[in-house]
Design an enzyme around this catalytic site. Structure first.
Site, PDB file in Angstrom:
ATOM      1  N   ASP A  39       1.044  -1.864 -27.177  1.00 45.36           N
ATOM      2  CA  ASP A  39      -0.244  -1.278 -27.541  1.00 45.36           C
ATOM      3  C   ASP A  39      -1.252  -1.258 -26.393  1.00 45.36           C
ATOM      4  O   ASP A  39      -2.433  -0.961 -26.612  1.00 45.36           O
ATOM      5  CB  ASP A  39      -0.870  -2.061 -28.708  1.00 45.36           C
ATOM      6  CG  ASP A  39      -0.105  -1.853 -29.999  1.00 45.36           C
ATOM      7  OD1 ASP A  39       0.540  -0.796 -30.132  1.00 45.36           O
ATOM      8  OD2 ASP A  39      -0.139  -2.739 -30.859  1.00 45.36           O
ATOM      9  N   HIS A 238       3.374  -1.250   3.948  1.00 39.62           N
ATOM     10  CA  HIS A 238       2.810  -1.227   2.603  1.00 39.62           C
ATOM     11  C   HIS A 238       3.208  -2.492   1.838  1.00 39.62           C
ATOM     12  O   HIS A 238       3.590  -2.433   0.673  1.00 39.62           O
ATOM     13  CB  HIS A 238       3.252   0.032   1.850  1.00 39.62           C
ATOM     14  CG  HIS A 238       2.640   1.279   2.390  1.00 39.62           C
ATOM     15  ND1 HIS A 238       3.109   2.545   2.087  1.00 39.62           N
ATOM     16  CD2 HIS A 238       1.584   1.469   3.224  1.00 39.62           C
ATOM     17  CE1 HIS A 238       2.375   3.448   2.712  1.00 39.62           C
ATOM     18  NE2 HIS A 238       1.449   2.819   3.411  1.00 39.62           N
ATOM     19  N   ASP A 255      -5.441  -4.965   4.361  1.00 40.24           N
ATOM     20  CA  ASP A 255      -5.732  -3.543   4.197  1.00 40.24           C
ATOM     21  C   ASP A 255      -6.168  -3.383   2.747  1.00 40.24           C
ATOM     22  O   ASP A 255      -5.347  -3.450   1.826  1.00 40.24           O
ATOM     23  CB  ASP A 255      -4.483  -2.720   4.497  1.00 40.24           C
ATOM     24  CG  ASP A 255      -4.757  -1.214   4.522  1.00 40.24           C
ATOM     25  OD1 ASP A 255      -5.749  -0.782   3.917  1.00 40.24           O
ATOM     26  OD2 ASP A 255      -3.948  -0.482   5.125  1.00 40.24           O
ATOM     27  N   ASP A 266     -11.388   2.429   2.600  1.00 43.28           N
ATOM     28  CA  ASP A 266     -10.085   2.034   3.136  1.00 43.28           C
ATOM     29  C   ASP A 266     -10.311   1.308   4.460  1.00 43.28           C
ATOM     30  O   ASP A 266     -10.669   1.935   5.457  1.00 43.28           O
ATOM     31  CB  ASP A 266      -9.227   3.288   3.334  1.00 43.28           C
ATOM     32  CG  ASP A 266      -7.795   2.988   3.743  1.00 43.28           C
ATOM     33  OD1 ASP A 266      -7.429   1.800   3.835  1.00 43.28           O
ATOM     34  OD2 ASP A 266      -7.036   3.953   3.963  1.00 43.28           O
ATOM     35  N   HIS A 345       3.231   5.166  12.414  1.00 41.27           N
ATOM     36  CA  HIS A 345       2.430   5.974  11.489  1.00 41.27           C
ATOM     37  C   HIS A 345       1.358   6.743  12.258  1.00 41.27           C
ATOM     38  O   HIS A 345       1.125   6.507  13.444  1.00 41.27           O
ATOM     39  CB  HIS A 345       1.797   5.102  10.399  1.00 41.27           C
ATOM     40  CG  HIS A 345       0.888   4.019  10.895  1.00 41.27           C
ATOM     41  ND1 HIS A 345      -0.398   4.249  11.326  1.00 41.27           N
ATOM     42  CD2 HIS A 345       1.082   2.665  11.023  1.00 41.27           C
ATOM     43  CE1 HIS A 345      -0.966   3.103  11.683  1.00 41.27           C
ATOM     44  NE2 HIS A 345      -0.090   2.124  11.525  1.00 41.27           N
ATOM     45  N   HIS A 349      -6.070   9.481   8.242  1.00 40.50           N
ATOM     46  CA  HIS A 349      -5.858  10.455   7.176  1.00 40.50           C
ATOM     47  C   HIS A 349      -7.209  10.801   6.570  1.00 40.50           C
ATOM     48  O   HIS A 349      -8.189  10.066   6.716  1.00 40.50           O
ATOM     49  CB  HIS A 349      -4.912   9.891   6.108  1.00 40.50           C
ATOM     50  CG  HIS A 349      -5.317   8.540   5.582  1.00 40.50           C
ATOM     51  ND1 HIS A 349      -6.311   8.367   4.631  1.00 40.50           N
ATOM     52  CD2 HIS A 349      -4.875   7.285   5.880  1.00 40.50           C
ATOM     53  CE1 HIS A 349      -6.451   7.080   4.368  1.00 40.50           C
ATOM     54  NE2 HIS A 349      -5.599   6.394   5.117  1.00 40.50           N
ATOM     55  N   HIS A 356      -5.592   8.880   0.268  1.00 34.69           N
ATOM     56  CA  HIS A 356      -4.983   9.857   1.167  1.00 34.69           C
ATOM     57  C   HIS A 356      -5.423  11.215   0.614  1.00 34.69           C
ATOM     58  O   HIS A 356      -4.736  11.814  -0.206  1.00 34.69           O
ATOM     59  CB  HIS A 356      -3.467   9.725   1.197  1.00 34.69           C
ATOM     60  CG  HIS A 356      -3.002   8.509   1.916  1.00 34.69           C
ATOM     61  ND1 HIS A 356      -1.686   8.091   1.923  1.00 34.69           N
ATOM     62  CD2 HIS A 356      -3.674   7.577   2.652  1.00 34.69           C
ATOM     63  CE1 HIS A 356      -1.574   6.974   2.638  1.00 34.69           C
ATOM     64  NE2 HIS A 356      -2.768   6.659   3.085  1.00 34.69           N
ATOM     65  N   GLU A 379      -7.008   4.382  12.329  1.00 34.05           N
ATOM     66  CA  GLU A 379      -6.241   3.159  12.084  1.00 34.05           C
ATOM     67  C   GLU A 379      -5.006   3.009  12.980  1.00 34.05           C
ATOM     68  O   GLU A 379      -3.876   3.122  12.521  1.00 34.05           O
ATOM     69  CB  GLU A 379      -5.831   3.075  10.620  1.00 34.05           C
ATOM     70  CG  GLU A 379      -5.155   4.323  10.049  1.00 34.05           C
ATOM     71  CD  GLU A 379      -4.723   4.132   8.617  1.00 34.05           C
ATOM     72  OE1 GLU A 379      -4.001   3.158   8.323  1.00 34.05           O
ATOM     73  OE2 GLU A 379      -5.100   4.961   7.764  1.00 34.05           O
ATOM     74  N   TYR A 383       3.305  -3.087  15.483  1.00 40.39           N
ATOM     75  CA  TYR A 383       4.102  -3.921  14.591  1.00 40.39           C
ATOM     76  C   TYR A 383       5.403  -4.287  15.310  1.00 40.39           C
ATOM     77  O   TYR A 383       6.210  -3.406  15.618  1.00 40.39           O
ATOM     78  CB  TYR A 383       4.407  -3.171  13.290  1.00 40.39           C
ATOM     79  CG  TYR A 383       3.185  -2.470  12.735  1.00 40.39           C
ATOM     80  CD1 TYR A 383       2.298  -3.127  11.889  1.00 40.39           C
ATOM     81  CD2 TYR A 383       2.893  -1.148  13.106  1.00 40.39           C
ATOM     82  CE1 TYR A 383       1.162  -2.488  11.408  1.00 40.39           C
ATOM     83  CE2 TYR A 383       1.765  -0.502  12.637  1.00 40.39           C
ATOM     84  CZ  TYR A 383       0.897  -1.176  11.793  1.00 40.39           C
ATOM     85  OH  TYR A 383      -0.224  -0.534  11.332  1.00 40.39           O
ATOM     86  N   ARG A 401      -3.286  -4.112  12.718  1.00 43.96           N
ATOM     87  CA  ARG A 401      -3.877  -2.805  12.458  1.00 43.96           C
ATOM     88  C   ARG A 401      -5.391  -2.977  12.357  1.00 43.96           C
ATOM     89  O   ARG A 401      -5.877  -3.986  11.833  1.00 43.96           O
ATOM     90  CB  ARG A 401      -3.325  -2.196  11.160  1.00 43.96           C
ATOM     91  CG  ARG A 401      -3.816  -0.785  10.891  1.00 43.96           C
ATOM     92  CD  ARG A 401      -2.948  -0.024   9.873  1.00 43.96           C
ATOM     93  NE  ARG A 401      -2.924  -0.615   8.540  1.00 43.96           N
ATOM     94  CZ  ARG A 401      -1.875  -1.263   8.023  1.00 43.96           C
ATOM     95  NH1 ARG A 401      -0.757  -1.403   8.741  1.00 43.96           N
ATOM     96  NH2 ARG A 401      -1.928  -1.754   6.801  1.00 43.96           N
ATOM     97  N   GLU A 403      -8.719  -0.632  11.095  1.00 42.66           N
ATOM     98  CA  GLU A 403      -9.013   0.627  10.403  1.00 42.66           C
ATOM     99  C   GLU A 403     -10.462   0.662   9.926  1.00 42.66           C
ATOM    100  O   GLU A 403     -10.955  -0.285   9.315  1.00 42.66           O
ATOM    101  CB  GLU A 403      -8.083   0.785   9.199  1.00 42.66           C
ATOM    102  CG  GLU A 403      -8.337   2.033   8.376  1.00 42.66           C
ATOM    103  CD  GLU A 403      -7.408   2.124   7.174  1.00 42.66           C
ATOM    104  OE1 GLU A 403      -7.195   3.245   6.684  1.00 42.66           O
ATOM    105  OE2 GLU A 403      -6.897   1.075   6.723  1.00 42.66           O
TER     106      GLU A 403
END
Length: 434
Positions: A39, A238, A255, A266, A345, A349, A356, A379, A383, A401, A403
């Protein structure tokens, strides 16, 4: 919910219809509740395209903009018993509250949709919405069957998404002000996390500091799942498990950003759990910081979007070459994308109603020129996998990173996430409580 002005939503709808052939009808829906289990439903979040044109926050709603440009909203009815369980509904009061021309209950949708679509030049809607697509096709089919009675079924279907996506790419002053408010809530959350960190904490305990600050400041929604990654976890882009212990000597990569009025922030920062960067950590961090500044210089009106990324890539590749993680000729390494073993990456963005956000990055085959009112992230990162045996052991397991959220203006880039330190010395001072 924090809300923009009705005149803004009205002007957006008018702009959409002005771009379409005369006699077009636009149709869109916001989506429904999603069951979590039994529910229990997930908290509802309106579809971004629908919300951009209405500001209306309730589930199961439809908007039809007719051939005359009138906005017809179909929503859940006022129902005292339902509201006792599920909370307030606008009902017919939505007309004044959101500046639409007419509000009806969902029971009127089918009949009104057929009347509005009869004789329309085109039906314009988000083609990726398969539920809405099925409805539109059913309405067309019904009108076709009524041809002998004089009904005229529209023959052209057009995708609404790219039209609105390009509109969403340029933010209004109201939007930018709201995004800066969201950004500053997130800045305070990151500052609180930096000041709370201690070796021996669990990642989720640090995450709790973020969530507390978000809600304390008026944001009950995350823009995306928080990333609180210590040590080698920071090399997973991520990472959202947030369940490991933070050890002495670890860097912590956070992040995280809140959402306010459906607009996202972000931010990423990387900092030492014990308050002091090691020599290797500081060396890599400084390369990322220099890449940030190199990219920042390219965020000006008229500059190609990809110029920021290219500048960051060159700086990172040069830095990895100087530190010995790469070897060879700089330009050859860039051309061969050797940096992608450490930086895989893009450097940012679009940012807006979606973290995004929508909008093309290229016009044809060319990177689009930046315009005032665009909001994006910057950003860069490095790594170094803990399993990378091609580098010295001191580099392994370090993920970094940095950002920020930035709006392009005629006067140059403006950082919405101002007030959050990036420099090594400033980060160490903040952690120390100074």
């Amino acid at each position: 919910m924090t809300k923009l002005s009705n005149t803004l939503y009205q002007s957006r709808r008018a702009h959409v219809m002005a771009t379409l052939p005369k006699g077009s009808v636009a149709v869109l829906r916001t989506g429904g509740l999603c069951t979590r289990n039994n529910d229990c439903e997930y908290e509802f979040r309106p579809n971004s395209l629908f919300f951009y044109l209405t500001g209306f926050p309730e589930p199961d709603a439809y908007l039809i903009i007719d051939q005359e440009g009138r906005a017809n909203l179909f929503s859940l009815p006022k129902d005292i018993e339902k509201e006792q369980w599920e909370g307030f509904r606008y009902g017919e009061d939505a007309a004044d509250a959101f500046g639409v021309n007419k509000v009806q209950t969902l029971s009127a949708l089918e009949g009104d949709a057929l009347a509005i679509l009869d004789g329309a030049a085109e039906i314009v809607f988000p083609l990726e919405d398969t539920v809405l697509q099925d409805k539109v096709m059913a309405w067309r089919s019904t009108l076709s069957k009524r041809a002998r009675a004089g009904a005229i079924a529209p023959t052209i279907l057009r995708d609404l998404t790219p039209i609105v996506s390009e509109m969403r790419l340029i933010k209004s002053a109201e939007e930018i002000a709201l995004m800066e408010k969201a950004a500053q809530i997130s800045v305070q959350a990151h500052r609180a996390a930096m000041q709370a960190v201690k070796p021996g904490m669990m990642e989720y305990q640090l995450e709790a500091e973020l969530n507390y600050q978000f809600m304390k400041s008026g944001s009950r929604q995350l823009a995306y799942n928080n990333i609180v990654a210590s040590g080698a976890n920071a090399c997973t882009l991520h990472y959202i498990n947030n369940q490991d212990q933070i050890d002495d000597g670890d860097l912590v990569l956070i992040d995280a950003g809140c959402e306010l009025g459906c607009y996202a922030s972000d931010i990423t920062r990387t900092f030492p759990a014990n308050g002091r960067f090691s020599e290797a950590q500081a060396a890599l961090y400084q390369v990322v910081l220099e890449a940030y500044y190199a990219g920042f210089e390219k965020l000006t009106v008229g500059e190609a979007y990809e110029a920021c990324h290219n500048a960051a890539v060159e700086t990172i590749t040069a830095g990895l070459l100087t530190l010995g993680l790469l070897s060879g000729n700089l330009q050859t390494l860039i051309e061969n994308k050797a940096y992608r073993a450490f930086y895989m990456h893009n450097t940012g963005h679009w940012l807006g109603l979606d973290v995004h956000d929508v909008g093309a990055y290229k016009i044809g085959s060319d990177s689009r020129a930046l315009q005032a009112g665009m909001v994006l992230t910057l950003e860069p990162g490095i790594y170094v996998s803990k399993d990378n045996m091609d580098v010295e052991s001191k580099w392994r397991g370090i993920g970094i990173r940095i950002e920020d959220d930035i709006v392009i203006t005629d006067q140059g880039p403006y950082v919405l996430t101002h007030g959050l330190p990036k420099e090594i010395a400033d980060i160490e001072l903040l952690i120390a409580g100074n």
